[in-house]
Design an enzyme around this catalytic site. Structure first.
Site, PDB file in Angstrom:
ATOM      1  N   TYR A  76       0.663  32.497  16.693  1.00 24.64           N
ATOM      2  CA  TYR A  76       0.552  33.898  16.292  1.00 24.64           C
ATOM      3  C   TYR A  76       1.724  34.716  16.840  1.00 24.64           C
ATOM      4  CZ  TYR A  76      -4.054  31.926  15.530  1.00 24.64           C
ATOM      5  OH  TYR A  76      -5.073  31.097  15.140  1.00 24.64           O
ATOM      6  N   TYR A  78      -4.883  36.442   4.359  1.00 20.35           N
ATOM      7  CA  TYR A  78      -6.118  36.271   3.597  1.00 20.35           C
ATOM      8  C   TYR A  78      -7.226  37.132   4.204  1.00 20.35           C
ATOM      9  CZ  TYR A  78      -8.038  32.977   7.072  1.00 20.35           C
ATOM     10  OH  TYR A  78      -8.527  32.398   8.210  1.00 20.35           O
ATOM     11  N   ARG A 130      -2.432  27.742  19.621  1.00 23.87           N
ATOM     12  CA  ARG A 130      -2.810  28.816  18.695  1.00 23.87           C
ATOM     13  C   ARG A 130      -2.191  30.170  19.077  1.00 23.87           C
ATOM     14  NH1 ARG A 130      -8.410  29.338  18.741  1.00 23.87           N
ATOM     15  NH2 ARG A 130      -8.798  27.505  20.002  1.00 23.87           N
TER      16      ARG A 130
HETATM   17  N1  SAM Z   1      -8.874  37.827   8.142  1.00 26.45           N
HETATM   18  C1  SAM Z   1      -9.988  36.983   7.779  1.00 26.45           C
HETATM   19  C2  SAM Z   1     -11.028  37.824   7.050  1.00 26.45           C
HETATM   20  O1  SAM Z   1     -10.805  39.030   6.881  1.00 26.45           O
HETATM   21  O2  SAM Z   1     -12.052  37.281   6.624  1.00 26.45           O
HETATM   22  C3  SAM Z   1     -10.576  36.302   9.017  1.00 26.45           C
HETATM   23  C4  SAM Z   1      -9.608  35.371   9.690  1.00 26.45           C
HETATM   24  S1  SAM Z   1     -10.264  34.543  11.108  1.00 26.45           S
HETATM   25  C5  SAM Z   1      -8.795  33.955  11.847  1.00 26.45           C
HETATM   26  C6  SAM Z   1     -10.983  33.058  10.519  1.00 26.45           C
HETATM   27  C7  SAM Z   1     -12.498  33.143  10.516  1.00 26.45           C
HETATM   28  O3  SAM Z   1     -12.912  33.969   9.432  1.00 26.45           O
HETATM   29  C8  SAM Z   1     -13.175  31.810  10.282  1.00 26.45           C
HETATM   30  O4  SAM Z   1     -13.322  31.069  11.468  1.00 26.45           O
HETATM   31  C9  SAM Z   1     -14.499  32.244   9.708  1.00 26.45           C
HETATM   32  O5  SAM Z   1     -15.392  32.709  10.722  1.00 26.45           O
HETATM   33  C10 SAM Z   1     -14.077  33.439   8.849  1.00 26.45           C
HETATM   34  N2  SAM Z   1     -13.759  32.987   7.488  1.00 26.45           N
HETATM   35  C11 SAM Z   1     -12.554  32.762   6.949  1.00 26.45           C
HETATM   36  N3  SAM Z   1     -12.671  32.326   5.681  1.00 26.45           N
HETATM   37  C12 SAM Z   1     -13.994  32.280   5.421  1.00 26.45           C
HETATM   38  C13 SAM Z   1     -14.773  31.903   4.301  1.00 26.45           C
HETATM   39  N4  SAM Z   1     -14.227  31.475   3.175  1.00 26.45           N
HETATM   40  N5  SAM Z   1     -16.112  31.980   4.406  1.00 26.45           N
HETATM   41  C14 SAM Z   1     -16.719  32.401   5.533  1.00 26.45           C
HETATM   42  N6  SAM Z   1     -16.042  32.761   6.618  1.00 26.45           N
HETATM   43  C15 SAM Z   1     -14.697  32.700   6.570  1.00 26.45           C
END
Ligand code: SAM
Length: 259
Positions: free
Chosen positions: A67, A89, A63
């Site tokens: 990145y 996203y 991972r």
């Molecule tokens: N940049 C993203 C944001 O602003 O939400 C977060 C990216 S982070 C690498 C990934 C984490 O974000 C996941 O493990 C989860 O905790 C959260 N996440 C991403 N997508 C999600 C969703 N659809 N619903 C809830 N949590 C989400």
């Protein structure tokens, strides 16, 4: 001269801001990381010079290396003199290390770097679970970091744990919880919350019009919870905070003066 703009496209196409949309339309190159096909399609329609960086996940890298490679790729394009828009996203500065790496390097080299916010998973959680962080305050941690470092856990404030689906995955090679990760997290939380305290496994919809996942489970059942890469854990406060009498005293107040 090259420049970098980092933008967030939210969790589905309906979350795209007008500012981000116009930026995507005018960029020379758009680099995209979005797990949902509808957002990818939407952004490709806005700008045909869009490249999806999802391929970095399938190259056998750990991972951190994924990145780093993404950051190097972004930096190389800006060095070629392009105006590059990187779209992540959610919010592009929330739990995204490649954008931070690339922006640090490029800013140090004198390139213009800006970031536009996006609708993040916690922004959706506040809306879907009716949580206002003003009520109790809110702690927010990456799940594995939370588990493995010493923290003062404040059970009178809400707690949000990101990357629940990677809890305890210390090898940095996989996209699933480490063995015993959730059991260890449950054990840690039980030092501050009752075993029957109800927690929410939350997943915001990644398509417009769909319902979020809001699965309430008892803390004692966290070890066997069904989690995946997009699950975020919400732990509500389990007690009222106590007033700091000496600080009320600093202001010449008593508890009765505070509504
Ligand atoms: N940049 C993203 C944001 O602003 O939400 C977060 C990216 S982070 C690498 C990934 C984490 O974000 C996941 O493990 C989860 O905790 C959260 N996440 C991403 N997508 C999600 C969703 N659809 N619903 C809830 N949590 C989400």
């Amino acid at each position: 001269k090259g420049r970098l703009t980092i933008a967030g496209c939210g969790l589905h196409p309906g979350h795209m801001t007008l500012e981000t949309q116009s930026l995507i339309q005018t960029a020379e190159s758009v680099l995209l990381v979005a797990p949902n096909p509808l957002s990818i399609q939407h952004i490709r329609q806005l700008n045909p010079h869009t490249e999806h960086l999802g391929r970095f996940y399938n190259m056998g890298y750990s991972r951190p290396e994924i990145y780093r490679q993404m950051a190097l790729y972004i930096i190389a394009l800006v060095h070629q003199g392009r105006s590059v828009c990187v779209v992540f996203y959610g919010h592009p500065g929330v739990f995204v290390s490649s954008t931070r790496m690339a922006s640090r390097v490029l800013a140090e080299q004198g390139y213009p770097v800006t970031m536009l916010p996006g609708i993040s998973a916690d922004a959706c959680l506040y809306a879907d679970l009716g949580l206002d962080p003003a009520d109790t305050g809110c702690q927010s941690y990456e799940s594995t970091r939370f588990l493995l470092t010493r923290r003062e856990i404040d059970s009178s404030a809400a707690l949000i744990l990101w990357q629940l689906g990677l809890t305890g995955e210390h090898s940095m090679d996989k996209f699933e919880p480490g063995q015993q990760g959730l059991a260890a997290l449950s054990r840690l939380l039980q030092q501050s919350y009752p075993a029957e305290h109800m927690l929410c496994l939350y997943e915001a919809p990644t398509l417009p019009g769909f319902e979020p996942r809001k699965d309430w489970i008892a803390l004692a059942d966290l070890a066997k919870a069904d989690v995946n890469t997009i699950t975020t854990l919400y732990v509500p406060a389990c007690r009222e905070p106590t007033f700091a009498e000496e600080r009320l005293g600093w202001l010449g107040l008593t508890e009765a003066d505070i509504s």
